[in-house]
Design a protein around this motif. Structure first.
Motif, PDB file in Angstrom:
ATOM      1  N   SER A 109       0.827  -1.210   0.000  1.00 31.83           N
ATOM      2  CA  SER A 109       0.000   0.000   0.000  1.00 31.83           C
ATOM      3  C   SER A 109       0.861   1.260   0.000  1.00 31.83           C
ATOM      4  O   SER A 109       0.556   2.240  -0.709  1.00 31.83           O
ATOM      5  CB  SER A 109      -0.930  -0.001   1.216  1.00 31.83           C
ATOM      6  OG  SER A 109      -1.779  -1.123   1.208  1.00 31.83           O
ATOM      7  N   ALA A 110       1.947   1.231   0.777  1.00 34.79           N
ATOM      8  CA  ALA A 110       2.851   2.380   0.786  1.00 34.79           C
ATOM      9  C   ALA A 110       3.511   2.569  -0.580  1.00 34.79           C
ATOM     10  O   ALA A 110       3.653   3.705  -1.070  1.00 34.79           O
ATOM     11  CB  ALA A 110       3.905   2.194   1.874  1.00 34.79           C
ATOM     12  N   PHE A 111       3.926   1.476  -1.209  1.00 34.46           N
ATOM     13  CA  PHE A 111       4.516   1.559  -2.542  1.00 34.46           C
ATOM     14  C   PHE A 111       3.504   2.110  -3.544  1.00 34.46           C
ATOM     15  O   PHE A 111       3.833   2.947  -4.405  1.00 34.46           O
ATOM     16  CB  PHE A 111       5.000   0.173  -2.970  1.00 34.46           C
ATOM     17  CG  PHE A 111       5.597   0.118  -4.334  1.00 34.46           C
ATOM     18  CD1 PHE A 111       6.900   0.561  -4.563  1.00 34.46           C
ATOM     19  CD2 PHE A 111       4.873  -0.387  -5.406  1.00 34.46           C
ATOM     20  CE1 PHE A 111       7.452   0.516  -5.835  1.00 34.46           C
ATOM     21  CE2 PHE A 111       5.426  -0.445  -6.675  1.00 34.46           C
ATOM     22  CZ  PHE A 111       6.721   0.008  -6.892  1.00 34.46           C
ATOM     23  N   TYR A 112       2.260   1.682  -3.452  1.00 34.60           N
ATOM     24  CA  TYR A 112       1.193   2.161  -4.332  1.00 34.60           C
ATOM     25  C   TYR A 112       1.033   3.674  -4.186  1.00 34.60           C
ATOM     26  O   TYR A 112       0.984   4.414  -5.193  1.00 34.60           O
ATOM     27  CB  TYR A 112      -0.106   1.440  -3.971  1.00 34.60           C
ATOM     28  CG  TYR A 112      -1.280   1.682  -4.884  1.00 34.60           C
ATOM     29  CD1 TYR A 112      -1.641   0.745  -5.836  1.00 34.60           C
ATOM     30  CD2 TYR A 112      -2.048   2.844  -4.787  1.00 34.60           C
ATOM     31  CE1 TYR A 112      -2.726   0.955  -6.676  1.00 34.60           C
ATOM     32  CE2 TYR A 112      -3.128   3.065  -5.620  1.00 34.60           C
ATOM     33  CZ  TYR A 112      -3.461   2.121  -6.563  1.00 34.60           C
ATOM     34  OH  TYR A 112      -4.527   2.342  -7.397  1.00 34.60           O
ATOM     35  N   ALA A 113       0.948   4.140  -2.950  1.00 30.71           N
ATOM     36  CA  ALA A 113       0.782   5.580  -2.719  1.00 30.71           C
ATOM     37  C   ALA A 113       1.992   6.369  -3.213  1.00 30.71           C
ATOM     38  O   ALA A 113       1.854   7.477  -3.763  1.00 30.71           O
ATOM     39  CB  ALA A 113       0.538   5.831  -1.238  1.00 30.71           C
ATOM     40  N   ALA A 114       3.191   5.814  -3.056  1.00 35.48           N
ATOM     41  CA  ALA A 114       4.402   6.514  -3.501  1.00 35.48           C
ATOM     42  C   ALA A 114       4.421   6.682  -5.011  1.00 35.48           C
ATOM     43  O   ALA A 114       4.831   7.740  -5.531  1.00 35.48           O
ATOM     44  CB  ALA A 114       5.639   5.762  -3.023  1.00 35.48           C
ATOM     45  N   ILE A 115       3.993   5.679  -5.760  1.00 35.15           N
ATOM     46  CA  ILE A 115       3.958   5.774  -7.214  1.00 35.15           C
ATOM     47  C   ILE A 115       2.967   6.856  -7.653  1.00 35.15           C
ATOM     48  O   ILE A 115       3.263   7.683  -8.540  1.00 35.15           O
ATOM     49  CB  ILE A 115       3.588   4.421  -7.841  1.00 35.15           C
ATOM     50  CG1 ILE A 115       4.665   3.381  -7.545  1.00 35.15           C
ATOM     51  CG2 ILE A 115       3.379   4.555  -9.342  1.00 35.15           C
ATOM     52  CD1 ILE A 115       6.008   3.688  -8.143  1.00 35.15           C
ATOM     53  N   VAL A 116       1.807   6.893  -7.018  1.00 33.89           N
ATOM     54  CA  VAL A 116       0.799   7.900  -7.392  1.00 33.89           C
ATOM     55  C   VAL A 116       1.322   9.302  -7.114  1.00 33.89           C
ATOM     56  O   VAL A 116       1.197  10.219  -7.951  1.00 33.89           O
ATOM     57  CB  VAL A 116      -0.522   7.631  -6.637  1.00 33.89           C
ATOM     58  CG1 VAL A 116      -1.521   8.756  -6.885  1.00 33.89           C
ATOM     59  CG2 VAL A 116      -1.125   6.293  -7.052  1.00 33.89           C
ATOM     60  N   VAL A 117       1.955   9.511  -5.947  1.00 36.24           N
ATOM     61  CA  VAL A 117       2.486  10.831  -5.599  1.00 36.24           C
ATOM     62  C   VAL A 117       3.611  11.226  -6.559  1.00 36.24           C
ATOM     63  O   VAL A 117       3.703  12.385  -7.005  1.00 36.24           O
ATOM     64  CB  VAL A 117       2.963  10.835  -4.139  1.00 36.24           C
ATOM     65  CG1 VAL A 117       3.725  12.114  -3.814  1.00 36.24           C
ATOM     66  CG2 VAL A 117       1.769  10.674  -3.201  1.00 36.24           C
TER      67      VAL A 117
END
Length: 334
Positions: free
Chosen positions: A35-43
């Motif tokens: 989930s953290a990796f997912y959010a980092a890609i979007v940001v």
């Protein structure tokens, strides 16, 4: 003979007990990290960081022009990430598993995973609205909120889910390891193939991998709902069988008389001298029962057989009566 899947479930021998995955601490840690990796890609894409610059470099490099000999093969290979064909192939395999394991859980788990995939990935695609490489308008731009639908990569996320569900439903540790390696190779290959063909940015593929993995990691939370759905379907099957067993074998026309039993009595012993039997009463409906003299005549017509008279004793009968003249006696004293 019934040939549906439920009949086959009843005839197969009982399989060993299947262990249902639970949300363990390891799985929770993987879910949080993904989930953290997912959010980092979007940001990173929203902020137009180095990731967007890398997307443009790969796009301008045009891999499909650098290695054109691979184009024909990869055009077919990328089908392993399309939702329709992969869903049919995996559903066929899981249907056979359902037959052998006496449970609908494999098919229901696939349905739950595809439903989550469509809801989550579809919502993010529409919400962010990113344009693909072939429709980009400004070099160096993230192309966000422009009416597109390619972020995250649906091919990549679908490959992770549809092939990863086989590893999730594996019944032995060895099969789970082999199927996990197979699904990882297929999903990685499908994602990189979309970059080669120029249909997705590299960041689309990274987010697609994360989106598919999140769905697989979250499936244990859906297991209670899957169990209730299976129990409801099997209960519905049992009720349908009960109603089918109570259906009469021969249908009766609407408004017509229903078949019933007609009581009959043994014929009475025939008296000496050839006298006819008494008429036998036949049970029937009140509407069909004649009355009066017509009843007597009709009943006598259908009475039991009697001893036949000799031909010389019979009197020829015509519609108007007997042709033999009436017997006359001579007058007394004549």
């Amino acid at each position: 003979m019934r040939t549906d899947i439920f009949a086959r479930l009843d005839r197969e021998p009982e399989p060993p007990k299947i262990e249902i995955p639970r949300m363990s601490r390891t799985r929770l840690a993987l879910f949080g990290g993904t989930s953290a990796f997912y959010a980092a890609i979007v940001v990173a894409v929203l902020a137009s960081t180095w990731l967007v610059a890398l997307d443009w470099k790969l796009m301008l490099f045009r891999p499909y022009e650098q290695w054109p000999e691979q184009h024909a093969f990869l055009d077919y290979f990328v089908v392993l990430g399309q939702r329709g064909p992969t869903a049919v192939m995996v559903a066929a395999w899981l249907g056979w598993r359902s037959w052998r394991q006496h449970t609908l859980r494999p098919l229901l788990a696939l349905g739950a995973a595809l439903l989550l995939l469509n809801l989550t990935v579809g919502a993010v695609k529409i919400g962010l609205g990113r344009l693909g490489p072939h429709y980009a308008t400004q070099i160096g731009s993230a192309e966000m909120f422009a009416g597109g639908d390619i972020f995250p990569s649906g091919h990549t996320a679908n490959a992770v889910v549809t092939w990863g569900i086989l590893a999730y439903l594996a019944t032995t540790p060895r099969a789970r390891r082999y199927l996990s390696a197979l699904s990882a190779v297929v999903s990685l290959g499908v994602g990189l193939t979309t970059v080669y063909l120029g249909t997705h940015w590299l960041s689309d593929v990274l987010l697609g991998w994360a989106a598919g993995l999140l769905i697989l990691l979250a499936l244990p939370w859906c297991e209670p709902l899957i169990g209730r759905a299976e129990a409801w379907i099997l209960d519905l099957r049992d009720r349908w069988r009960s109603r089918r067993a109570l259906t009469p074998s021969r249908p009766v026309a609407a408004g017509g008389p229903r078949p019933g039993l007609v009581p009959q009595r043994d014929p009475a012993p025939q008296p000496e001298g050839g006298a006819p039997h008494e008429p036998v009463a036949v049970a029937g409906t009140a509407a069909a029962r004649p009355s009066g003299s017509a009843a007597t005549t009709r009943t006598a017509t259908h009475s039991s057989p009697r001893a036949h008279a000799m031909r010389s004793e019979r009197s020829p009968v015509t519609p108007t009566g007997s042709r033999r003249p009436p017997h006359s006696r001579p007058p007394v004293g004549g």
